[in-house]
Design an enzyme around this catalytic site. Structure first.
Site, PDB file in Angstrom:
ATOM      1  N   LYS A 214     -10.583  -0.430   2.208  1.00  0.00           N
ATOM      2  CA  LYS A 214     -11.708   0.668   2.144  1.00  0.00           C
ATOM      3  C   LYS A 214     -12.136   0.896   0.765  1.00  0.00           C
ATOM      4  CE  LYS A 214     -10.136   2.818   6.423  1.00  0.00           C
ATOM      5  NZ  LYS A 214      -9.528   3.756   6.968  1.00  0.00           N
ATOM      6  N   ALA A 319      -1.728  -2.152   4.197  1.00  0.00           N
ATOM      7  CA  ALA A 319      -0.938  -3.157   4.828  1.00  0.00           C
ATOM      8  C   ALA A 319      -1.293  -3.229   6.153  1.00  0.00           C
ATOM      9  CB  ALA A 319       0.452  -3.171   4.547  1.00  0.00           C
ATOM     10  N   LEU A 321      -0.558  -4.119  10.328  1.00  0.00           N
ATOM     11  CA  LEU A 321       0.641  -3.957  11.131  1.00  0.00           C
ATOM     12  C   LEU A 321       0.551  -5.460  11.696  1.00  0.00           C
ATOM     13  CD1 LEU A 321      -0.011  -0.508  12.596  1.00  0.00           C
ATOM     14  CD2 LEU A 321       1.883  -1.133  10.905  1.00  0.00           C
ATOM     15  N   ASP A 387      -9.635  14.678  11.888  1.00  0.00           N
ATOM     16  CA  ASP A 387     -10.278  13.698  12.707  1.00  0.00           C
ATOM     17  C   ASP A 387      -9.101  12.843  13.308  1.00  0.00           C
ATOM     18  OD1 ASP A 387     -12.412  12.095  13.629  1.00  0.00           O
ATOM     19  OD2 ASP A 387     -12.068  10.637  12.013  1.00  0.00           O
TER      20      ASP A 387
END
Lengths: 517, 517
Positions: A214, A319, A321, A387
């Site tokens: 991001k 990371a 999954l 959120d």
């Protein structure tokens, strides 16, 4: 002669089976044994391609290096492993053989495909091949995920993983499945799908590990404007990093490790992506910086782009999954979901006895799940995340499993505001895990002050400063609010029915039963 | 008997014609005569519905009230009317009878339609009717537009118009035709259509005048990020206001008057719009402020909304020009248009002799038009506007007509940067109007320093501060650059072929002819 021929064939077949077994089964097992048994510390893992002999070493938590308060916190009895032995295989998320076998196959397939493409294009550029590495930190991380948490207290895998994500060579980049699903068609009438959210990229590394990037969108000093709805707020890379550290400090260990990194937008995304859609959104700005924007029509414009300087841009790397085919996950709507419309209200907002309904609904009849919801609410309140419309659990662990606390980029938006309604599950149900409660109280003492241990923990990230001081101090203030809310519950309902000692698959008493206790 | 009946009918017909003539023709003419001849100053126009008797008064420029430097500037011989008499009707844009007659008809039609709707809805709310007012400042403004400029130097209509726009009651609001044309469908592949541009609303006033509202989107201290392309930059309400003042100070008078105003988003837009699309984009923010956003899919999200506090928001109101049916306008592509793609180059950017081509192309074979292009380039350079892809002219005045300098909201984005390429027309053609040249030199003297007269002029707007000091000081710096560019031209080509005394419909000499001179 015929028999002889058939015998030769059978022999060949048997030898092939044996070779495959050795290659995919025995050899990986041996390597892991070597890497696990090795006690030598080895040099810090600066590159993903490490010598297998000097690979991962597992050190007890007490030797975790770090700044004083944080080190003291992790050495506190509340943070000591209850069960220091290796967990039994059925408590681990992944089957070792299946996971490593699949990894090997994918590397071989990837390199073969890449080689073929390289040859067909007559490219003279050097080809970077993916490396199969059994001590790759991402693989160790996957293999250690258990029924209890994403990583054991005692494991040093997290440090290795963070170090690795900050350094390892990127060999490929792609859009996230979210963005692919949108395929350029966004529904304007759907308020939930916020613009600008989908500016995230999957990076694939030399040893075939993956992370979600991001990029930085907002200066860390900027506060979310008060007119913003929670569902349209920017995603903040530093919030992702900080949320991981907080989750570890609270000993939840439900956020996949996140590392800050300066990413080269040109060489680490544009030049290595095979995806034309991703290539298309890159451009050079008037200030000669490399930039890219999200493809969705309502954010396809350059004013919502992010830009390097000229190539490097801060980002958070979370990371990945294990893939859903190996470890399926269930996405569950949060019972305390907010209305994703302009003026709508959900039932929990108007009905103070809402928790009684929740308690009678699967899977919240299981006390463990309900207590996990309390942990999540407290975590979200501390980071200011409104959120949390869904949460995920690993299907394998059923209702007992921990909740994943990932996707926290909407936290840490406003340090000057505490959104008390995020604590609704806690003040409506009046429940908290005893362990969590003890740790929260510990973190409110000057010796282990939450803001201090967070500051120390974040100082270990490559990006400085992850959180500004006002955000760190807000954590202490919010922690006091959590403690106060729980104490009010205790005053009302008594210690025993609010602070719950956790045991597996406990049934939830209703408030009436609670009163009777 | 039959004759008598026919006579009665004829008489009735004649009387009707007479009545209509009096109502639509003679009476308005009489009113205008009264309002024009009246020398009494009258009270300031605080409401649109003014007594016709105390209406507009025209005072000579020398009595224009205002701060010292600005007053002195407008009293300077360079700013004195060359022809103080009323212009001949053929030099005016509008036909008086057609304009006033149409105005009256539209008011009647509007009120009738509104009344019918009000009755059909059985509404008990008081109905505000539009008022026919011959001394309405917007009408005076329209009637004074001439071949020379949008308003005469000597007219006080501009002050009245600005005062009126800042006060007059809004009776209706609607989306701009641009937004209606988009109809929610934006083409992502089209880089030109920038998101966020279309957040503008047409306001209709009590006396049926109109203005284009551009709401505040950006703090006036914020600079446009250097990675923004000129075609995706925000539109700035304060740039609209400042550009009008600068244009008047340069004596171009080609920007329709712009006034700042605090607009009540609820009572002056939401509650008075008949347009459901516009209503739909309104919402109340988490901080309880009234907000609205542009409807186009890629900007339909609330994070790009603008919000009141809780209802009031700053905006710029640009006076509407006469409707296209009365005064058609031609939109002409700027020969020095920029590439609206990420990396494209236009010919003028690579060919230093580009002006020779332009000079041989209609309508630039007319020296007047070419000199007007130089004025426009200098104006755009001073405000830092790179987004002049088209300009407009009134069809009636042909190639001799002045260029409209409207839509300046992308100016004043970065005070720290001077975009020299905006001056390309000037340094490629080496031409400037003598009048413009003299005024620019005047504004570079300490006595009439551009930043000082601008500061004084802007102080007359309701909104304070329109431009921050760095923007004002940038004007002085840029003015020096303009003077330097022209002086270099003079050194190269001689005074006579660079500084041109304007006369009507002059043919453009080529550079060869210029050299021969």
């Amino acid at each position: 002669m015929w028999l002889y021929r058939r015998g030769r064939l059978l022999l060949l077949l048997a030898l092939s089976v044996l070779a495959l077994d050795i290659y995919f089964h025995l050899w990986p097992k041996l390597l892991l044994r070597i890497s696990r048994d090795c006690e030598c510390p080895g040099p810090p893992l600066r590159e993903a391609v490490v010598s297998l002999a000097t690979g991962a070493s597992v050190a007890p938590t007490s030797t975790v290096p770090g700044p004083p308060k944080l080190q003291k916190l992790f050495a506190h009895p509340l943070y000591q492993p209850q069960d220091p032995h290796t967990p039994v295989p059925q408590n681990l998320l992944l089957n070792y053989h299946r996971a490593t076998g699949s990894y090997k196959k994918r590397v071989v397939h990837f390199n073969r495909k890449r080689q073929a493409l390289h040859t067909s294009q007559n490219s003279s550029a050097p080809l970077t091949e993916a490396v199969f590495n059994l001590s790759a930190p991402w693989l160790q991380f996957h293999l250690e995920i258990s029924r209890d948490a994403l990583y054991p207290r005692s494991s040093r895998t997290v440090e290795r993983l963070i170090d690795w994500m900050g350094n390892v060579t990127v060999i490929s980049a792609d859009l996230s499945p979210d963005e692919k699903a949108l395929n350029g068609e966004c529904d304007c009438s759907q308020v939930v799908k916020p613009s600008g959210t989908h500016l995230k990229v999957i990076l694939q590394f030399l040893d075939f590990g993956k992370a979600m990037l991001k990029p930085m969108r907002q200066r860390r000093e900027a506060e979310t404007p008060e007119d913003f709805f929670y569902f349209v707020d920017y995603q903040r890379h530093n919030a992702e990093i900080a949320a991981f550290h907080l989750d570890r400090i609270l000993d939840f260990r439900r956020v996949p490790p996140v590392a800050g990194r300066l990413v080269n937008l040109t060489s680490e995304i544009l030049e290595v992506t095979p995806n034309e859609d991703l290539e298309w959104v890159f451009f050079v700005s008037p200030a000669n910086n490399t930039c890219f924007f999200a493809k969705c029509p309502y954010t396809c414009k350059t004013e919502y782009a992010v830009c390097g300087n000229p190539h490097l841009l801060e980002g958070s790397l979370s990371a990945y999954l294990p893939s859903l085919s190996h470890a399926p996950r269930l996405s569950v709507p949060n019972p305390w979901i907010r209305s994703y419309t302009f003026a709508g209200k959900e039932e929990w907002e108007v009905n103070p006895s809402y928790c009684d309904q929740v308690k009678q609904t699967e899977p919240y009849t299981n006390m463990k799940r309900l207590l996990n919801m309390m942990d999540l609410a407290m975590f979200d309140f501390l980071i200011g995340n409104m959120d949390r419309h869904h949460y995920e659990v690993f299907t394998k662990f059923g209702d007992d499993g921990f909740l994943l606390h990932h996707d926290n980029a909407r936290g840490f938006g406003r340090h000057s505001h505490d959104e008390i309604t995020i604590l609704a599950p806690v003040y409506q149900c009046c429940l908290v895990k005893e362990d969590t409660w003890l740790r929260l109280k510990l973190l409110s003492t000057p010796e282990y002050r939450l803001s201090d241990v967070m500051r120390e923990s974040l100082s270990q990230d490559r990006l400085q400063t992850v959180l500004t001081e006002p955000h760190l101090l807000a954590l202490d203030r919010r922690l006091q609010t959590v403690l106060q809310v729980v104490e009010e519950c205790v005053q009302k309902h008594g210690n025993g029915s609010v602070i719950i000692k956790e045991s597996r698959s406990q049934a939830v008493p209703t408030r009436v039963q609670q009163r009777a206790v």
